[in-house]
Design a protein around this motif. Structure first.
Motif, PDB file in Angstrom:
ATOM      1  N   GLY A 195      25.049  26.927  84.401  1.00 60.10           N
ATOM      2  CA  GLY A 195      23.939  26.496  85.240  1.00 60.10           C
ATOM      3  C   GLY A 195      23.782  24.992  85.277  1.00 60.10           C
ATOM      4  O   GLY A 195      22.659  24.472  85.337  1.00 60.10           O
ATOM      5  N   ILE A 196      24.902  24.258  85.260  1.00 60.20           N
ATOM      6  CA  ILE A 196      24.863  22.799  85.294  1.00 60.20           C
ATOM      7  C   ILE A 196      25.911  22.289  86.285  1.00 60.20           C
ATOM      8  O   ILE A 196      26.825  23.020  86.678  1.00 60.20           O
ATOM      9  CB  ILE A 196      25.128  22.179  83.905  1.00 60.20           C
ATOM     10  N   PHE A 197      25.773  21.029  86.683  1.00 58.77           N
ATOM     11  CA  PHE A 197      26.779  20.347  87.492  1.00 58.77           C
ATOM     12  C   PHE A 197      27.545  19.430  86.544  1.00 58.77           C
ATOM     13  O   PHE A 197      27.004  18.465  86.015  1.00 58.77           O
ATOM     14  CB  PHE A 197      26.137  19.537  88.615  1.00 58.77           C
ATOM     15  N   GLU A 198      28.806  19.744  86.287  1.00 53.86           N
ATOM     16  CA  GLU A 198      29.578  19.099  85.230  1.00 53.86           C
ATOM     17  C   GLU A 198      30.418  17.960  85.793  1.00 53.86           C
ATOM     18  O   GLU A 198      31.173  18.151  86.749  1.00 53.86           O
ATOM     19  CB  GLU A 198      30.478  20.152  84.574  1.00 53.86           C
ATOM     20  N   VAL A 199      30.275  16.766  85.194  1.00 52.06           N
ATOM     21  CA  VAL A 199      30.978  15.580  85.676  1.00 52.06           C
ATOM     22  C   VAL A 199      31.769  14.947  84.534  1.00 52.06           C
ATOM     23  O   VAL A 199      31.204  14.606  83.482  1.00 52.06           O
ATOM     24  CB  VAL A 199      29.999  14.539  86.262  1.00 52.06           C
ATOM     25  N   GLY A 200      33.065  14.798  84.717  1.00 51.03           N
ATOM     26  CA  GLY A 200      33.916  14.181  83.714  1.00 51.03           C
ATOM     27  C   GLY A 200      33.905  12.668  83.809  1.00 51.03           C
ATOM     28  O   GLY A 200      33.344  12.083  84.738  1.00 51.03           O
ATOM     29  N   GLU A 201      34.554  12.032  82.843  1.00 47.77           N
ATOM     30  CA  GLU A 201      34.674  10.576  82.794  1.00 47.77           C
ATOM     31  C   GLU A 201      36.151  10.230  82.605  1.00 47.77           C
ATOM     32  O   GLU A 201      36.710  10.408  81.530  1.00 47.77           O
ATOM     33  CB  GLU A 201      33.837  10.015  81.640  1.00 47.77           C
ATOM     34  N   SER A 202      36.762   9.732  83.687  1.00 47.62           N
ATOM     35  CA  SER A 202      38.207   9.498  83.666  1.00 47.62           C
ATOM     36  C   SER A 202      38.606   8.333  82.776  1.00 47.62           C
ATOM     37  O   SER A 202      39.796   8.173  82.462  1.00 47.62           O
ATOM     38  CB  SER A 202      38.718   9.249  85.092  1.00 47.62           C
ATOM     39  N   ASP A 203      37.642   7.506  82.341  1.00 51.29           N
ATOM     40  CA  ASP A 203      37.951   6.353  81.497  1.00 51.29           C
ATOM     41  C   ASP A 203      37.726   6.628  80.010  1.00 51.29           C
ATOM     42  O   ASP A 203      37.705   5.687  79.200  1.00 51.29           O
ATOM     43  CB  ASP A 203      37.103   5.145  81.916  1.00 51.29           C
ATOM     44  N   LEU A 204      37.547   7.877  79.640  1.00 51.11           N
ATOM     45  CA  LEU A 204      37.345   8.186  78.223  1.00 51.11           C
ATOM     46  C   LEU A 204      38.536   7.728  77.391  1.00 51.11           C
ATOM     47  O   LEU A 204      39.691   7.875  77.792  1.00 51.11           O
ATOM     48  CB  LEU A 204      37.157   9.695  78.029  1.00 51.11           C
ATOM     49  N   GLU A 205      38.226   7.174  76.209  1.00 49.24           N
ATOM     50  CA  GLU A 205      39.265   6.802  75.272  1.00 49.24           C
ATOM     51  C   GLU A 205      39.508   7.945  74.292  1.00 49.24           C
ATOM     52  O   GLU A 205      38.718   8.882  74.199  1.00 49.24           O
ATOM     53  CB  GLU A 205      38.859   5.532  74.513  1.00 49.24           C
ATOM     54  N   LYS A 206      40.603   7.861  73.571  1.00 41.97           N
ATOM     55  CA  LYS A 206      40.900   8.912  72.601  1.00 41.97           C
ATOM     56  C   LYS A 206      39.835   8.918  71.503  1.00 41.97           C
ATOM     57  O   LYS A 206      39.286   7.887  71.129  1.00 41.97           O
ATOM     58  CB  LYS A 206      42.295   8.738  72.023  1.00 41.97           C
ATOM     59  N   GLU A 207      39.552  10.113  71.014  1.00 42.81           N
ATOM     60  CA  GLU A 207      38.543  10.320  69.982  1.00 42.81           C
ATOM     61  C   GLU A 207      39.202  10.167  68.613  1.00 42.81           C
ATOM     62  O   GLU A 207      40.282  10.707  68.372  1.00 42.81           O
ATOM     63  CB  GLU A 207      37.960  11.720  70.146  1.00 42.81           C
ATOM     64  N   THR A 208      38.559   9.424  67.708  1.00 42.83           N
ATOM     65  CA  THR A 208      39.114   9.234  66.375  1.00 42.83           C
ATOM     66  C   THR A 208      38.125   9.714  65.319  1.00 42.83           C
ATOM     67  O   THR A 208      36.908   9.678  65.535  1.00 42.83           O
ATOM     68  CB  THR A 208      39.451   7.754  66.107  1.00 42.83           C
ATOM     69  N   ASN A 209      38.643  10.182  64.199  1.00 46.72           N
ATOM     70  CA  ASN A 209      37.757  10.537  63.099  1.00 46.72           C
ATOM     71  C   ASN A 209      38.451  10.379  61.758  1.00 46.72           C
ATOM     72  O   ASN A 209      39.670  10.547  61.636  1.00 46.72           O
ATOM     73  CB  ASN A 209      37.201  11.963  63.279  1.00 46.72           C
ATOM     74  N   PHE A 210      37.639  10.023  60.766  1.00 50.58           N
ATOM     75  CA  PHE A 210      38.054  10.005  59.371  1.00 50.58           C
ATOM     76  C   PHE A 210      37.408  11.209  58.695  1.00 50.58           C
ATOM     77  O   PHE A 210      36.219  11.461  58.868  1.00 50.58           O
ATOM     78  CB  PHE A 210      37.615   8.719  58.672  1.00 50.58           C
ATOM     79  N   ALA A 211      38.180  11.939  57.918  1.00 54.52           N
ATOM     80  CA  ALA A 211      37.664  13.139  57.257  1.00 54.52           C
ATOM     81  C   ALA A 211      38.000  13.100  55.777  1.00 54.52           C
ATOM     82  O   ALA A 211      39.107  12.689  55.387  1.00 54.52           O
ATOM     83  CB  ALA A 211      38.255  14.399  57.894  1.00 54.52           C
ATOM     84  N   LEU A 212      37.044  13.507  54.970  1.00 56.91           N
ATOM     85  CA  LEU A 212      37.219  13.576  53.524  1.00 56.91           C
ATOM     86  C   LEU A 212      36.676  14.899  53.029  1.00 56.91           C
ATOM     87  O   LEU A 212      35.577  15.310  53.410  1.00 56.91           O
ATOM     88  CB  LEU A 212      36.494  12.421  52.828  1.00 56.91           C
ATOM     89  N   VAL A 223      32.674  19.994  49.322  1.00 58.05           N
ATOM     90  CA  VAL A 223      31.866  19.101  50.153  1.00 58.05           C
ATOM     91  C   VAL A 223      32.816  18.394  51.112  1.00 58.05           C
ATOM     92  O   VAL A 223      33.981  18.132  50.776  1.00 58.05           O
ATOM     93  CB  VAL A 223      31.064  18.086  49.320  1.00 58.05           C
ATOM     94  N   PHE A 224      32.333  18.084  52.303  1.00 67.79           N
ATOM     95  CA  PHE A 224      33.190  17.476  53.313  1.00 67.79           C
ATOM     96  C   PHE A 224      32.384  16.528  54.196  1.00 67.79           C
ATOM     97  O   PHE A 224      31.152  16.638  54.308  1.00 67.79           O
ATOM     98  CB  PHE A 224      33.848  18.552  54.188  1.00 67.79           C
ATOM     99  N   ASP A 225      33.098  15.603  54.819  1.00 65.30           N
ATOM    100  CA  ASP A 225      32.461  14.619  55.698  1.00 65.30           C
ATOM    101  C   ASP A 225      33.462  14.220  56.773  1.00 65.30           C
ATOM    102  O   ASP A 225      34.627  13.948  56.470  1.00 65.30           O
ATOM    103  CB  ASP A 225      32.021  13.396  54.893  1.00 65.30           C
ATOM    104  N   GLN A 226      33.015  14.209  58.034  1.00 60.90           N
ATOM    105  CA  GLN A 226      33.824  13.728  59.150  1.00 60.90           C
ATOM    106  C   GLN A 226      33.004  12.729  59.961  1.00 60.90           C
ATOM    107  O   GLN A 226      31.885  13.040  60.379  1.00 60.90           O
ATOM    108  CB  GLN A 226      34.276  14.874  60.062  1.00 60.90           C
ATOM    109  N   GLU A 227      33.566  11.549  60.180  1.00 59.62           N
ATOM    110  CA  GLU A 227      32.894  10.533  60.989  1.00 59.62           C
ATOM    111  C   GLU A 227      33.755  10.219  62.199  1.00 59.62           C
ATOM    112  O   GLU A 227      34.941   9.901  62.074  1.00 59.62           O
ATOM    113  CB  GLU A 227      32.627   9.275  60.164  1.00 59.62           C
ATOM    114  N   PHE A 228      33.143  10.315  63.385  1.00 59.12           N
ATOM    115  CA  PHE A 228      33.865  10.201  64.649  1.00 59.12           C
ATOM    116  C   PHE A 228      33.514   8.904  65.368  1.00 59.12           C
ATOM    117  O   PHE A 228      32.347   8.500  65.412  1.00 59.12           O
ATOM    118  CB  PHE A 228      33.505  11.361  65.592  1.00 59.12           C
ATOM    119  N   SER A 229      34.519   8.287  65.948  1.00 52.70           N
ATOM    120  CA  SER A 229      34.325   7.256  66.964  1.00 52.70           C
ATOM    121  C   SER A 229      34.683   7.880  68.309  1.00 52.70           C
ATOM    122  O   SER A 229      35.612   8.681  68.397  1.00 52.70           O
ATOM    123  CB  SER A 229      35.220   6.047  66.693  1.00 52.70           C
ATOM    124  N   ASN A 230      33.950   7.544  69.349  1.00 56.16           N
ATOM    125  CA  ASN A 230      34.193   8.094  70.691  1.00 56.16           C
ATOM    126  C   ASN A 230      34.130   9.617  70.697  1.00 56.16           C
ATOM    127  O   ASN A 230      34.961  10.288  71.312  1.00 56.16           O
ATOM    128  CB  ASN A 230      35.542   7.632  71.239  1.00 56.16           C
TER     129      ASN A 230
END
Length: 664
Positions: A447-464, A481-488
């Motif tokens: 029930g939404i109008f979905e719009v992409g973003e063609s300029d998206l950069e790759k997603e990065t994450n550090f996980a421990l 115990v775990f932790d993931q931190e994402f950029s983009n």
């Protein structure tokens, strides 16, 4: 298809000279002997099954345990596993959610190769498989991008079957199962047969499920019926004890209702051809493993019985692995993986353009054991090209190229034979999907109008991840115990504006005009903890306690991430004596009031389940099992906070399950 034919020809040439060594016919005549429960397959065969020596956090459901938990969808089958929830878009279209991550961040595999369906593009799209025909399901919680690609940053679910055998067992083995459920008046019949003769193994399996609308404490879930049909056949030739080559064909069909749209049904079809083999080598590398799958996927959305939108996926995924010799405690694998995919959608709900995807990756994984330490480390590089073609949702051709890398380091320290501690540190990059890049249209199921973003950069994450485990004859405890931190971190966010979906000329002038949601990237963090304790109290009695906790934060806005599972506790008592086994389990799910903007909270609930099994030994090689279950005994009203439909759809109500299983 060209890629599949090419890799088949190359691998057949490796086997052009028949191996001289003869294998012996000393197979175990037990009905479980054809279930490959050696090294965990999803870890590349590098890890032992001993839980104390496994660095990633792994769950392996197999045999009777899997059959008892099996539901009509993969997500619902795994929903109560430690650290795992489900999208639960109704009872039929439900994908696993691992530690708060879902969609393209969770890789779903069959025998180590992607299923290449469309379930990741929309939550009303079902996964084209049923756990009833599987031997086991392996779950890796946490990133395993190193082995399976950038879309495995959240974990992997690997469905294992014996359509292509890795071991030879002479004789006939199989099973039949017939199950009835009261909650949806559903009946499921499944069976499999494996036959080993001379140098060949043959396999057939099939499944049929028919179910009506699912009942809840507040009435039926409208348009939740389903009818599934599946069949598969495979054969494997063994050149000797180590070397084999196999091929299989599988067909899966599912016609089910979309619960968010009461007049819409989906007719899903997938055909899949698999090739797999192993060739022993001498020298630095001791073996060559090859896997390839060619899939033909199509599903048609029927609106009032008329064809609305047709989705089509044709793709191939292939892997070639060189197994390194174990020398002075060192061993590992070097691999190449490719994926080619052609996606198209035609009709009213075609919010995505026709898209081609090509990806190729190189990876290496090494392990060294220097007791009491064991370390593993590896690296993966992957190149992905996406091309979207001009069409109703795309003004002109567009393309995007990404080069992603992943690196991981893990280790185990064994204090003694009973206690160990481990860590896993990884850096992962994920290429955006064609949906995140190129969407542009009304997504009717949501029930939404979905719009992409063609300029998206790759997603990065550090996980421990860090864990400690102790295992004795009658006791086990594991804490992680775990932790993931994402950029983009890419997510779909409301814009507050509306599209002119009904084409009246004015946006937002009617309920048929959908709000515009945009794919955007921001910094995000997900962390949590998991605990499992098992204790055998007596020769016949044992207890199991589980707990998991999850915390998600949008670091750009300092607000909670949406659809984060609340704290969950589980307690179960198991009784086993001779022909009788029985269990009683309690599940407590906390309220979730820590919500994202425009997200509603959910209340706490308690579920109580019971099951009872009685086994008749018909002969030395044949068993008959009668089983009975009651799920949600108290008929509790419960909502899954992870589901987008949680405000509209309750979890199933009280459900009586009965069946008979013949194993031979």
């Amino acid at each position: 298809m060209t890629q599949f034919i090419l890799i088949s020809a190359v691998f057949l040439s490796v086997f052009s000279v028949h191996a001289q060594e003869e294998h012996t016919e000393d197979g175990d005549h037990h009905h479980d002997s054809i279930i490959h429960l050696g090294p965990i397959q999803v870890l590349g065969g590098q890890e032992r099954s001993d839980i104390l020596h496994t660095i990633p956090t792994v769950t392996n459901l197999h045999g009777e345990e899997l059959m008892e938990k099996a539901k009509n969808s993969l997500g619902e089958t795994l929903r109560e596993e430690l650290g795992v929830n489900s999208t639960q878009f109704g009872p039929n279209s439900s994908r696993p959610v691992i530690r708060g991550l879902k969609g393209d961040r969770i890789r779903i595999l069959q025998n180590g190769i992607g299923i290449l369906d469309a379930s990741g593009t929309s939550e009303d799209h079902a996964v084209p498989m049923n756990p009833l025909t599987s031997e086991s399901v392996e779950i890796v919680r946490g990133p395993i991008s190193l082995l399976y690609g950038s879309s495995a940053v959240g974990g992997v679910v690997n469905i294992v079957n014996s359509r292509i055998h890795k071991s030879y067992f002479p004789g006939l083995y199989g099973g039949l199962d017939d199950k009835y459920e009261s909650v949806n008046q559903g009946n499921s019949v499944s069976g499999k047969l494996d036959y080993g003769v001379s140098d060949w193994m043959f396999h057939v399996d099939g499944q049929y499920t028919n179910a009506r609308n699912t009942a809840t404490p507040e009435g039926e879930i409208q348009n939740s019926e389903t009818e599934q049909r599946a069949m598969a056949a495979g054969s494997t030739y063994f050149f000797d004890r180590q070397n084999y080559l196999g091929v299989s064909y599988a067909s899966f069909e599912n016609t089910y209702g979309v619960v968010s749209e009461t007049d819409v049904d989906i007719n899903l079809k997938q055909r899949r051809i698999d090739l797999a083999g192993h060739k022993s080598l001498s020298g630095f590398f001791t073996g060559l493993r090859v896997k390839s799958a060619q899939t033909f996927y199509e599903h048609t959305e029927l609106e009032g019985g008329e064809t609305g939108t047709i989705f089509d996926n044709t793709g191939n995924e292939s892997r070639v692995e060189l197994v390194q010799a174990n020398k002075d405690g060192w061993h590992g694998i070097l691999g190449l993986q490719t994926q080619v995919l052609e996606y198209s959608a035609q009709g009213e709900e075609a919010f995505l353009p026709t898209t081609d995807k090509e990806a190729i990756a190189l990876f290496a994984f090494e392990e060294i054991e220097l007791r009491p330490f064991k370390f593993n480390f590896g690296l993966r590089g992957e190149s992905t090209n996406l091309k979207a073609y001009q069409g109703p949702t795309q003004a002109q051709d567009q393309s995007a190229d990404f080069l992603t890398t992943s690196a991981a380091l893990g280790g185990v320290y064994s204090f003694n034979q009973k206690t160990s501690t481990s860590f896993n540190l990884s850096y992962n990059e994920r290429a955006p999907t064609y949906q995140e890049l190129f969407s542009n249209g009304p997504h009717l199921a949501l029930g939404i109008f979905e719009v992409g973003e063609s300029d998206l950069e790759k997603e990065t994450n550090f996980a421990l991840e860090w864990s400690i485990k102790r295992k004795t004859r009658n006791f086990y405890v594991g804490f992680t115990v775990f932790d993931q931190e994402f950029s983009n971190f890419v997510s779909l966010n409301p814009s507050g504006t509306f599209a002119d979906t009904d084409e009246s000329g004015t946006a937002g002038d009617s309920p048929e005009d959908f709000e515009i949601y945009n794919y955007q990237s921001q910094r995000a963090r997900i962390n949590g903890a998991e605990l499992e304790v098992r204790q055998r109290l007596h020769a016949y009695w044992s207890l199991r306690f589980t707990a998991d906790y999850l915390y998600g934060q949008n670091l750009a806005t300092d607000e909670p991430l949406p659809q984060i599972s609340p704290i969950r506790l589980g307690l179960g008592a198991q009784f086993d004596r001779k022909a009788i086994s029985s269990s009683l389990s309690w599940r407590n799910v906390f309220e979730q009031t820590r919500t994202a903007p425009q997200e509603t909270p959910t209340s706490s609930y308690n579920l109580l389940n019971f099951d009872f099994n009685y086994t008749f030994k018909l002969s030395s090689e044949s068993l008959l099992k009668l089983y009975f279950q009651v799920n949600n005994i108290a008929d509790v009203k419960a909502r899954n906070h992870v589901s987008l439909l949680k405000d509209r759809v309750l979890l199933p109500g009280r459900n009586f399950v009965g069946g008979v299983r013949w194993l031979f």
